[in-house]
Design a protein around this motif. Structure first.
Motif, PDB file in Angstrom:
ATOM      1  N   ASN A   1       0.739  -1.354   0.050  1.00  0.00           N
ATOM      2  CA  ASN A   1      -0.124   0.196  -0.016  1.00  0.00           C
ATOM      3  C   ASN A   1       0.718   1.168   0.070  1.00  0.00           C
ATOM      4  N   THR A   2       1.923   1.192   0.658  1.00  0.00           N
ATOM      5  CA  THR A   2       2.822   2.465   0.586  1.00  0.00           C
ATOM      6  C   THR A   2       3.418   2.800  -0.735  1.00  0.00           C
ATOM      7  N   ILE A   3       3.631   1.548  -1.397  1.00  0.00           N
ATOM      8  CA  ILE A   3       4.074   1.729  -2.791  1.00  0.00           C
ATOM      9  C   ILE A   3       2.736   2.244  -3.821  1.00  0.00           C
ATOM     10  N   LEU A   4       1.681   1.715  -3.706  1.00  0.00           N
ATOM     11  CA  LEU A   4       0.658   2.067  -4.450  1.00  0.00           C
ATOM     12  C   LEU A   4       0.234   3.339  -3.960  1.00  0.00           C
ATOM     13  N   GLY A   5      -0.254   3.687  -2.876  1.00  0.00           N
ATOM     14  CA  GLY A   5      -0.806   5.026  -2.591  1.00  0.00           C
ATOM     15  C   GLY A   5      -0.697   5.623  -1.344  1.00  0.00           C
ATOM     16  N   GLY A   6       0.154   4.845  -0.438  1.00  0.00           N
ATOM     17  CA  GLY A   6       0.185   5.534   0.671  1.00  0.00           C
ATOM     18  C   GLY A   6       1.739   6.104   1.242  1.00  0.00           C
ATOM     19  N   GLY A   7       2.602   6.256   0.294  1.00  0.00           N
ATOM     20  CA  GLY A   7       3.782   6.812   0.437  1.00  0.00           C
ATOM     21  C   GLY A   7       3.896   8.286  -0.269  1.00  0.00           C
ATOM     22  N   GLY A   8       3.033   9.117  -0.148  1.00  0.00           N
ATOM     23  CA  GLY A   8       3.225  10.144  -0.659  1.00  0.00           C
ATOM     24  C   GLY A   8       3.347  10.479  -1.774  1.00  0.00           C
ATOM     25  N   PHE A   9       4.173  11.467  -2.169  1.00  0.00           N
ATOM     26  CA  PHE A   9       4.444  11.925  -3.645  1.00  0.00           C
ATOM     27  C   PHE A   9       5.213  10.905  -4.479  1.00  0.00           C
ATOM     28  N   GLU A  10       5.799   9.924  -3.672  1.00  0.00           N
ATOM     29  CA  GLU A  10       6.476   8.692  -4.413  1.00  0.00           C
ATOM     30  C   GLU A  10       5.546   7.377  -4.706  1.00  0.00           C
ATOM     31  N   SER A  11       4.318   7.470  -4.317  1.00  0.00           N
ATOM     32  CA  SER A  11       3.500   6.540  -4.791  1.00  0.00           C
ATOM     33  C   SER A  11       3.000   6.320  -6.062  1.00  0.00           C
ATOM     34  N   ARG A  12       2.762   5.231  -6.792  1.00  0.00           N
ATOM     35  CA  ARG A  12       2.126   4.968  -8.033  1.00  0.00           C
ATOM     36  C   ARG A  12       1.107   6.022  -8.436  1.00  0.00           C
ATOM     37  N   LEU A  13       0.155   6.021  -7.390  1.00  0.00           N
ATOM     38  CA  LEU A  13      -0.902   6.766  -7.693  1.00  0.00           C
ATOM     39  C   LEU A  13      -0.632   8.393  -7.892  1.00  0.00           C
TER      40      LEU A  13
END
Length: 437
Positions: free
Chosen positions: A282-294
Protein backbone atom coordinates in the motif's frame (compact mmCIF):
# COMPACT_ATOMS: atom_id res chain seq x y z
CA UNK A 1 2.28 28.41 38.42
CA UNK A 2 0.82 24.91 38.10
CA UNK A 3 -0.35 25.59 34.53
CA UNK A 4 3.08 26.97 33.63
CA UNK A 5 4.79 23.87 35.03
CA UNK A 6 2.41 21.60 33.10
CA UNK A 7 3.10 23.49 29.87
CA UNK A 8 6.83 23.23 30.49
CA UNK A 9 6.52 19.51 31.17
CA UNK A 10 4.71 19.03 27.89
CA UNK A 11 7.33 21.02 26.00
CA UNK A 12 10.20 19.02 27.47
CA UNK A 13 8.41 15.70 27.07
CA UNK A 14 7.66 16.23 23.40
CA UNK A 15 11.26 17.30 22.83
CA UNK A 16 12.62 13.96 24.00
CA UNK A 17 14.60 12.04 21.36
CA UNK A 18 12.58 9.87 19.01
CA UNK A 19 12.67 6.26 20.12
CA UNK A 20 11.03 3.03 19.08
CA UNK A 21 12.52 0.81 21.77
CA UNK A 22 10.67 1.37 25.03
CA UNK A 23 10.70 -0.75 28.16
CA UNK A 24 7.11 -1.84 28.74
CA UNK A 25 6.03 -3.41 32.01
CA UNK A 26 2.79 -5.34 32.40
CA UNK A 27 0.93 -4.38 35.57
CA UNK A 28 -1.91 -6.46 37.02
CA UNK A 29 -3.97 -4.82 39.76
CA UNK A 30 -5.50 -6.59 42.79
CA UNK A 31 -8.88 -5.87 41.19
CA UNK A 32 -7.96 -7.81 38.06
CA UNK A 33 -7.16 -5.00 35.62
CA UNK A 34 -4.17 -5.25 33.30
CA UNK A 35 -2.17 -2.26 32.09
CA UNK A 36 1.06 -1.60 30.23
CA UNK A 37 3.44 0.94 31.75
CA UNK A 38 6.50 2.82 30.56
CA UNK A 39 8.15 4.52 33.53
CA UNK A 40 9.69 7.93 32.81
CA UNK A 41 10.57 9.78 36.02
CA UNK A 42 12.56 12.65 34.56
CA UNK A 43 9.48 14.87 34.43
CA UNK A 44 6.68 14.94 37.07
CA UNK A 45 3.92 14.16 34.60
CA UNK A 46 1.93 11.08 33.50
CA UNK A 47 -0.11 10.31 30.39
CA UNK A 48 -2.86 7.72 30.76
CA UNK A 49 -4.88 6.03 28.01
CA UNK A 50 -8.02 3.99 28.76
CA UNK A 51 -9.72 2.32 25.80
CA UNK A 52 -13.00 0.41 25.82
CA UNK A 53 -13.59 -1.99 22.92
CA UNK A 54 -17.01 -1.68 21.33
CA UNK A 55 -17.48 1.99 20.51
CA UNK A 56 -20.48 3.23 18.58
CA UNK A 57 -21.05 -0.27 17.18
CA UNK A 58 -22.80 -0.98 20.49
CA UNK A 59 -25.62 1.48 19.79
CA UNK A 60 -28.92 -0.26 20.50
CA UNK A 61 -31.48 -0.70 17.70
CA UNK A 62 -33.29 2.56 17.01
CA UNK A 63 -30.84 4.51 19.20
CA UNK A 64 -28.18 5.42 16.64
CA UNK A 65 -26.01 8.23 17.95
CA UNK A 66 -26.61 7.48 21.65
CA UNK A 67 -23.02 6.40 22.40
CA UNK A 68 -21.58 9.35 20.49
CA UNK A 69 -23.82 11.77 22.41
CA UNK A 70 -23.02 10.07 25.71
CA UNK A 71 -19.28 10.29 25.08
CA UNK A 72 -19.50 13.97 24.18
CA UNK A 73 -21.35 14.65 27.43
CA UNK A 74 -19.01 12.82 29.83
CA UNK A 75 -17.12 16.00 30.68
CA UNK A 76 -20.28 18.09 31.07
CA UNK A 77 -20.40 17.66 34.82
CA UNK A 78 -19.80 14.76 37.21
CA UNK A 79 -20.50 13.96 40.85
CA UNK A 80 -21.31 17.18 42.70
CA UNK A 81 -19.94 19.39 39.93
CA UNK A 82 -21.98 20.78 37.06
CA UNK A 83 -20.39 21.38 33.65
CA UNK A 84 -18.83 24.73 34.54
CA UNK A 85 -17.59 23.62 37.95
CA UNK A 86 -16.08 20.45 36.43
CA UNK A 87 -14.17 22.49 33.86
CA UNK A 88 -12.89 24.89 36.49
CA UNK A 89 -11.77 22.03 38.75
CA UNK A 90 -9.88 20.40 35.89
CA UNK A 91 -8.19 23.66 34.94
CA UNK A 92 -7.22 24.40 38.55
CA UNK A 93 -5.35 21.09 38.58
CA UNK A 94 -3.71 21.76 35.19
CA UNK A 95 -5.08 18.38 34.15
CA UNK A 96 -6.19 17.40 30.67
CA UNK A 97 -8.99 14.92 29.91
CA UNK A 98 -10.38 14.04 26.50
CA UNK A 99 -13.05 11.55 25.47
CA UNK A 100 -13.56 10.21 21.97
CA UNK A 101 -15.39 7.37 20.30
CA UNK A 102 -15.20 5.55 16.98
CA UNK A 103 -16.79 2.53 15.37
CA UNK A 104 -14.93 0.06 17.60
CA UNK A 105 -13.42 1.93 20.54
CA UNK A 106 -14.24 4.55 23.14
CA UNK A 107 -11.04 6.25 24.29
CA UNK A 108 -10.24 8.30 27.37
CA UNK A 109 -6.99 10.25 27.44
CA UNK A 110 -5.71 11.96 30.57
CA UNK A 111 -2.59 13.93 31.46
CA UNK A 112 -1.76 15.14 34.96
CA UNK A 113 1.10 16.34 37.11
CA UNK A 114 2.46 14.07 39.82
CA UNK A 115 1.72 16.63 42.54
CA UNK A 116 -1.95 16.70 41.53
CA UNK A 117 -2.33 13.04 40.60
CA UNK A 118 -4.78 12.01 43.33
CA UNK A 119 -7.11 14.97 42.82
CA UNK A 120 -6.98 14.63 39.02
CA UNK A 121 -7.75 10.92 39.16
CA UNK A 122 -10.67 11.52 41.54
CA UNK A 123 -12.08 14.06 39.09
CA UNK A 124 -11.57 11.73 36.14
CA UNK A 125 -13.18 8.92 38.10
CA UNK A 126 -16.32 10.96 38.65
CA UNK A 127 -16.59 11.63 34.92
CA UNK A 128 -16.42 7.89 34.18
CA UNK A 129 -18.35 6.46 37.13
CA UNK A 130 -20.71 9.30 38.10
CA UNK A 131 -21.35 11.49 35.06
CA UNK A 132 -24.31 13.79 35.68
CA UNK A 133 -25.87 13.85 32.21
CA UNK A 134 -27.86 16.91 33.28
CA UNK A 135 -30.71 17.60 30.89
CA UNK A 136 -29.49 21.08 30.02
CA UNK A 137 -26.02 19.71 29.20
CA UNK A 138 -27.49 16.90 27.14
CA UNK A 139 -29.65 19.32 25.19
CA UNK A 140 -26.71 21.66 24.57
CA UNK A 141 -24.45 18.87 23.30
CA UNK A 142 -27.34 17.35 21.33
CA UNK A 143 -27.69 20.68 19.53
CA UNK A 144 -24.00 20.59 18.63
CA UNK A 145 -24.29 17.03 17.30
CA UNK A 146 -27.36 17.89 15.21
CA UNK A 147 -25.47 20.87 13.78
CA UNK A 148 -22.60 18.55 12.81
CA UNK A 149 -25.00 16.09 11.15
CA UNK A 150 -26.60 18.89 9.11
CA UNK A 151 -23.19 20.27 8.15
CA UNK A 152 -21.97 16.82 7.09
CA UNK A 153 -25.01 16.45 4.86
CA UNK A 154 -23.61 19.35 2.79
CA UNK A 155 -20.01 18.14 2.74
CA UNK A 156 -19.03 16.08 -0.34
CA UNK A 157 -16.44 14.08 1.61
CA UNK A 158 -18.93 13.10 4.30
CA UNK A 159 -21.61 12.33 1.74
CA UNK A 160 -19.19 10.01 -0.08
CA UNK A 161 -18.06 8.34 3.14
CA UNK A 162 -21.58 7.69 4.41
CA UNK A 163 -22.73 6.37 1.04
CA UNK A 164 -19.69 4.10 0.68
CA UNK A 165 -20.13 2.69 4.19
CA UNK A 166 -23.81 2.04 3.60
CA UNK A 167 -23.07 0.20 0.36
CA UNK A 168 -20.33 -1.83 2.03
CA UNK A 169 -22.06 -2.72 5.31
CA UNK A 170 -25.80 -2.17 4.98
CA UNK A 171 -27.63 -2.75 8.28
CA UNK A 172 -24.45 -3.51 10.22
CA UNK A 173 -23.45 -0.63 12.58
CA UNK A 174 -20.58 0.21 10.23
CA UNK A 175 -23.15 1.01 7.56
CA UNK A 176 -24.57 4.15 9.19
CA UNK A 177 -23.19 7.40 10.56
CA UNK A 178 -22.07 6.99 14.18
CA UNK A 179 -23.39 10.49 14.88
CA UNK A 180 -26.88 9.23 14.08
CA UNK A 181 -29.50 11.14 12.15
CA UNK A 182 -31.26 14.34 13.11
CA UNK A 183 -34.33 12.26 13.90
CA UNK A 184 -32.56 9.58 15.94
CA UNK A 185 -30.51 12.05 17.98
CA UNK A 186 -33.48 14.33 18.61
CA UNK A 187 -35.46 11.38 19.96
CA UNK A 188 -32.80 10.24 22.46
CA UNK A 189 -33.78 10.53 26.12
CA UNK A 190 -31.63 10.79 29.23
CA UNK A 191 -32.48 7.14 29.94
CA UNK A 192 -31.01 6.22 26.53
CA UNK A 193 -27.81 8.01 27.45
CA UNK A 194 -27.61 6.26 30.81
CA UNK A 195 -28.08 2.93 29.03
CA UNK A 196 -25.36 3.80 26.50
CA UNK A 197 -23.01 4.58 29.39
CA UNK A 198 -23.86 1.25 31.07
CA UNK A 199 -23.31 -0.65 27.83
CA UNK A 200 -20.02 0.92 26.80
CA UNK A 201 -17.79 1.61 29.82
CA UNK A 202 -17.37 -1.92 31.14
CA UNK A 203 -14.41 -3.68 32.78
CA UNK A 204 -14.38 -6.70 30.49
CA UNK A 205 -13.22 -4.66 27.49
CA UNK A 206 -10.67 -2.25 29.02
CA UNK A 207 -7.17 -1.66 27.61
CA UNK A 208 -4.83 0.64 29.53
CA UNK A 209 -1.51 2.30 28.80
CA UNK A 210 0.43 4.67 31.06
CA UNK A 211 3.67 6.57 30.48
CA UNK A 212 5.44 8.86 32.89
CA UNK A 213 6.26 9.57 36.51
CA UNK A 214 4.48 6.65 38.15
CA UNK A 215 5.58 3.27 39.53
CA UNK A 216 3.82 -0.06 38.91
CA UNK A 217 2.54 -0.05 42.51
CA UNK A 218 1.20 3.49 42.22
CA UNK A 219 -0.45 2.71 38.88
CA UNK A 220 -2.07 -0.44 40.28
CA UNK A 221 -3.66 1.46 43.16
CA UNK A 222 -4.70 4.30 40.86
CA UNK A 223 -6.46 2.02 38.37
CA UNK A 224 -8.48 0.06 40.92
CA UNK A 225 -9.63 3.34 42.44
CA UNK A 226 -10.39 4.85 39.04
CA UNK A 227 -12.13 1.93 37.32
CA UNK A 228 -13.09 -0.57 40.01
CA UNK A 229 -16.74 0.46 40.17
CA UNK A 230 -17.49 0.19 36.46
CA UNK A 231 -19.93 -2.53 35.34
CA UNK A 232 -18.25 -5.90 34.89
CA UNK A 233 -19.65 -6.78 31.45
CA UNK A 234 -21.47 -5.24 28.53
CA UNK A 235 -23.59 -6.45 25.61
CA UNK A 236 -22.18 -8.69 22.90
CA UNK A 237 -20.09 -7.14 20.17
CA UNK A 238 -21.43 -7.10 16.59
CA UNK A 239 -20.77 -10.02 14.27
CA UNK A 240 -18.08 -9.86 11.58
CA UNK A 241 -19.29 -8.54 8.23
CA UNK A 242 -17.92 -9.01 4.73
CA UNK A 243 -18.03 -5.79 2.67
CA UNK A 244 -20.81 -6.13 0.10
CA UNK A 245 -18.99 -4.21 -2.61
CA UNK A 246 -19.04 -4.92 -6.32
CA UNK A 247 -17.01 -3.22 -9.00
CA UNK A 248 -18.37 -0.10 -10.67
CA UNK A 249 -19.25 3.53 -10.11
CA UNK A 250 -21.94 5.20 -8.02
CA UNK A 251 -22.55 8.87 -8.81
CA UNK A 252 -24.25 11.10 -6.25
CA UNK A 253 -25.15 14.45 -7.85
CA UNK A 254 -23.94 17.45 -5.86
CA UNK A 255 -23.42 21.06 -6.91
CA UNK A 256 -19.65 21.52 -6.63
CA UNK A 257 -16.87 22.42 -9.11
CA UNK A 258 -14.82 19.39 -8.05
CA UNK A 259 -15.92 15.82 -7.63
CA UNK A 260 -14.87 13.76 -4.62
CA UNK A 261 -14.35 10.04 -5.17
CA UNK A 262 -13.94 7.37 -2.50
CA UNK A 263 -13.08 3.89 -3.69
CA UNK A 264 -12.29 0.48 -2.30
CA UNK A 265 -12.96 -3.22 -1.84
CA UNK A 266 -12.38 -5.86 0.84
CA UNK A 267 -9.01 -5.68 2.59
CA UNK A 268 -6.62 -7.65 4.79
CA UNK A 269 -6.88 -8.56 8.48
CA UNK A 270 -4.40 -6.98 10.87
CA UNK A 271 -3.41 -10.33 12.38
CA UNK A 272 -2.85 -11.98 8.99
CA UNK A 273 0.66 -13.00 7.97
CA UNK A 274 -0.05 -10.99 4.83
CA UNK A 275 -0.41 -7.71 6.72
CA UNK A 276 3.18 -6.44 6.54
CA UNK A 277 3.53 -7.28 2.83
CA UNK A 278 0.16 -5.57 2.28
CA UNK A 279 1.25 -2.53 4.27
CA UNK A 280 4.40 -2.20 2.19
CA UNK A 281 2.42 -2.75 -0.99
CA UNK A 282 0.00 0.00 0.00
CA UNK A 283 2.89 2.38 0.66
CA UNK A 284 4.05 1.80 -2.91
CA UNK A 285 0.54 1.95 -4.35
CA UNK A 286 -0.80 5.09 -2.69
CA UNK A 287 0.31 5.45 0.91
CA UNK A 288 3.84 6.77 0.45
CA UNK A 289 3.17 10.39 -0.44
CA UNK A 290 4.51 11.88 -3.65
CA UNK A 291 6.54 8.76 -4.49
CA UNK A 292 3.54 6.42 -4.70
CA UNK A 293 2.24 5.01 -7.96
CA UNK A 294 -1.08 6.82 -7.67
CA UNK A 295 0.49 10.22 -7.01
CA UNK A 296 3.04 9.77 -9.78
CA UNK A 297 0.56 8.73 -12.45
CA UNK A 298 -2.52 10.77 -11.49
CA UNK A 299 -0.93 13.97 -10.22
CA UNK A 300 2.63 14.29 -11.47
CA UNK A 301 2.28 12.93 -14.99
CA UNK A 302 -1.27 14.04 -15.79
CA UNK A 303 -2.10 16.85 -13.37
CA UNK A 304 -5.55 15.42 -12.65
CA UNK A 305 -5.55 16.10 -8.91
CA UNK A 306 -3.64 17.74 -6.08
CA UNK A 307 -3.54 14.42 -4.29
CA UNK A 308 -4.74 10.84 -4.35
CA UNK A 309 -4.10 8.19 -1.72
CA UNK A 310 -4.78 4.60 -0.78
CA UNK A 311 -5.04 3.16 2.72
CA UNK A 312 -5.79 -0.06 4.56
CA UNK A 313 -8.77 0.15 6.91
CA UNK A 314 -8.61 -2.32 9.80
CA UNK A 315 -11.90 -2.47 11.68
CA UNK A 316 -12.64 -4.98 14.41
CA UNK A 317 -15.30 -6.74 12.34
CA UNK A 318 -14.38 -5.92 8.74
CA UNK A 319 -11.40 -4.92 6.61
CA UNK A 320 -11.16 -2.64 3.59
CA UNK A 321 -8.54 -1.50 1.09
CA UNK A 322 -9.54 2.01 0.11
CA UNK A 323 -8.47 5.21 -1.60
CA UNK A 324 -9.63 8.70 -2.40
CA UNK A 325 -9.20 11.33 -5.08
CA UNK A 326 -10.61 14.76 -5.80
CA UNK A 327 -10.63 16.23 -9.29
CA UNK A 328 -12.39 18.77 -11.48
CA UNK A 329 -15.75 17.59 -12.79
CA UNK A 330 -14.45 17.46 -16.36
CA UNK A 331 -11.35 15.44 -15.39
CA UNK A 332 -12.49 13.07 -12.65
CA UNK A 333 -13.54 10.37 -15.14
CA UNK A 334 -9.99 10.27 -16.49
CA UNK A 335 -8.57 10.19 -12.96
CA UNK A 336 -10.74 7.19 -12.11
CA UNK A 337 -9.71 5.41 -15.30
CA UNK A 338 -6.03 5.90 -14.46
CA UNK A 339 -6.58 4.62 -10.89
CA UNK A 340 -8.34 1.53 -12.22
CA UNK A 341 -5.46 0.89 -14.64
CA UNK A 342 -2.85 1.24 -11.87
CA UNK A 343 -4.81 -1.06 -9.56
CA UNK A 344 -5.00 -3.67 -12.32
CA UNK A 345 -1.35 -3.30 -13.31
CA UNK A 346 -0.03 -3.67 -9.74
CA UNK A 347 -2.33 -6.63 -9.17
CA UNK A 348 -1.13 -8.40 -12.29
CA UNK A 349 2.51 -7.35 -12.53
CA UNK A 350 3.44 -6.43 -8.97
CA UNK A 351 6.05 -3.89 -7.95
CA UNK A 352 9.81 -3.63 -8.32
CA UNK A 353 12.63 -4.37 -5.89
CA UNK A 354 13.59 -0.69 -6.03
CA UNK A 355 10.07 0.36 -5.01
CA UNK A 356 10.04 -2.18 -2.19
CA UNK A 357 13.38 -0.98 -0.77
CA UNK A 358 12.18 2.63 -0.89
CA UNK A 359 8.97 1.66 0.91
CA UNK A 360 10.93 -0.19 3.60
CA UNK A 361 13.17 2.82 4.14
CA UNK A 362 10.14 5.09 4.42
CA UNK A 363 8.28 2.83 6.86
CA UNK A 364 11.22 1.98 9.10
CA UNK A 365 12.45 5.57 9.18
CA UNK A 366 9.06 7.04 10.05
CA UNK A 367 8.20 4.55 12.80
CA UNK A 368 10.54 5.82 15.57
CA UNK A 369 9.23 9.35 15.04
CA UNK A 370 5.88 8.28 16.48
CA UNK A 371 7.48 7.81 19.90
CA UNK A 372 7.85 11.52 20.56
CA UNK A 373 6.39 11.96 24.04
CA UNK A 374 4.47 10.43 26.91
CA UNK A 375 1.07 10.90 25.29
CA UNK A 376 1.91 9.36 21.91
CA UNK A 377 3.72 6.44 23.57
CA UNK A 378 0.75 5.78 25.88
CA UNK A 379 -1.48 5.79 22.81
CA UNK A 380 0.80 3.37 20.95
CA UNK A 381 1.13 0.83 23.76
CA UNK A 382 -2.63 0.84 24.36
CA UNK A 383 -3.23 0.27 20.66
CA UNK A 384 -0.74 -2.58 20.77
CA UNK A 385 -2.82 -4.30 23.44
CA UNK A 386 -6.11 -3.95 21.61
CA UNK A 387 -4.40 -5.41 18.52
CA UNK A 388 -2.95 -8.27 20.62
CA UNK A 389 0.66 -7.38 19.86
CA UNK A 390 3.55 -8.60 22.05
CA UNK A 391 5.39 -6.41 24.53
CA UNK A 392 8.49 -6.32 22.34
CA UNK A 393 6.65 -5.15 19.21
CA UNK A 394 8.28 -1.67 19.12
CA UNK A 395 11.73 -3.29 19.13
CA UNK A 396 10.91 -5.93 16.50
CA UNK A 397 8.48 -4.13 14.20
CA UNK A 398 11.09 -2.75 11.79
CA UNK A 399 12.75 -6.16 11.58
CA UNK A 400 9.40 -7.59 10.47
CA UNK A 401 9.15 -4.90 7.79
CA UNK A 402 12.68 -5.50 6.53
CA UNK A 403 12.12 -9.27 6.40
CA UNK A 404 9.35 -8.95 3.79
CA UNK A 405 10.41 -10.19 0.35
CA UNK A 406 9.44 -8.97 -3.10
CA UNK A 407 7.85 -12.36 -3.76
CA UNK A 408 5.57 -11.92 -0.71
CA UNK A 409 4.53 -8.42 -1.73
CA UNK A 410 3.69 -9.40 -5.29
CA UNK A 411 1.83 -12.48 -4.09
CA UNK A 412 -0.29 -10.26 -1.85
CA UNK A 413 -0.87 -7.91 -4.80
CA UNK A 414 -2.30 -10.75 -6.88
CA UNK A 415 -4.53 -12.07 -4.09
CA UNK A 416 -5.79 -8.87 -2.46
CA UNK A 417 -5.90 -6.18 -5.15
CA UNK A 418 -9.06 -6.92 -7.07
CA UNK A 419 -9.67 -4.25 -9.71
CA UNK A 420 -12.87 -5.98 -10.80
CA UNK A 421 -14.31 -5.36 -7.31
CA UNK A 422 -13.21 -1.74 -6.99
CA UNK A 423 -16.25 0.42 -6.23
CA UNK A 424 -16.06 4.20 -6.76
CA UNK A 425 -18.51 6.52 -5.01
CA UNK A 426 -18.35 9.91 -6.72
CA UNK A 427 -19.99 13.01 -5.27
CA UNK A 428 -20.21 16.00 -7.61
CA UNK A 429 -21.16 16.68 -11.21
CA UNK A 430 -18.71 14.40 -13.00
CA UNK A 431 -18.69 14.64 -16.78
CA UNK A 432 -18.71 11.34 -18.63
CA UNK A 433 -19.57 9.25 -15.56
CA UNK A 434 -22.83 7.50 -14.77
CA UNK A 435 -23.79 5.03 -12.07
CA UNK A 436 -23.30 1.35 -12.89
CA UNK A 437 -24.67 -1.86 -11.38
Amino acid sequence: MIRALFAAALAVTFALPARAEVEIQEVTTPGGLTAWLVEEHSIPFTALEIWFRGGTSLDRPGKRGAINLMTATLEEGAGDLDALAFTRAKESLAASFSYDVGDDTLTVSAKFLTENRDQAVDLLRDSLINPRFDQDALDRVRGQVVSIIRSDAKNPNDIASNAFNNMAFGDHPYGSDANGTVESVTALTRDDILQAHQDTLTRDRIYIGAVGDITPEELSTLLDNLLGDLPETGPALPEAVEPALTGGVTVIPFDTPQSVALFGHAGVERDSEDFFPAYLLNTILGGGGFESRLMTEVREKRGLTYGTYSFIVDKDHADLWMGQVQSANNRVAEAIEVIQDIWADVSENGVTEEELEAAKKYMTGAYPLRFDGNGPIANIITGMQIEDMPLDYPATRNDKVNAVTLEQVNDVAKRYLRPEDLRFVVVGQPEGLTSTN
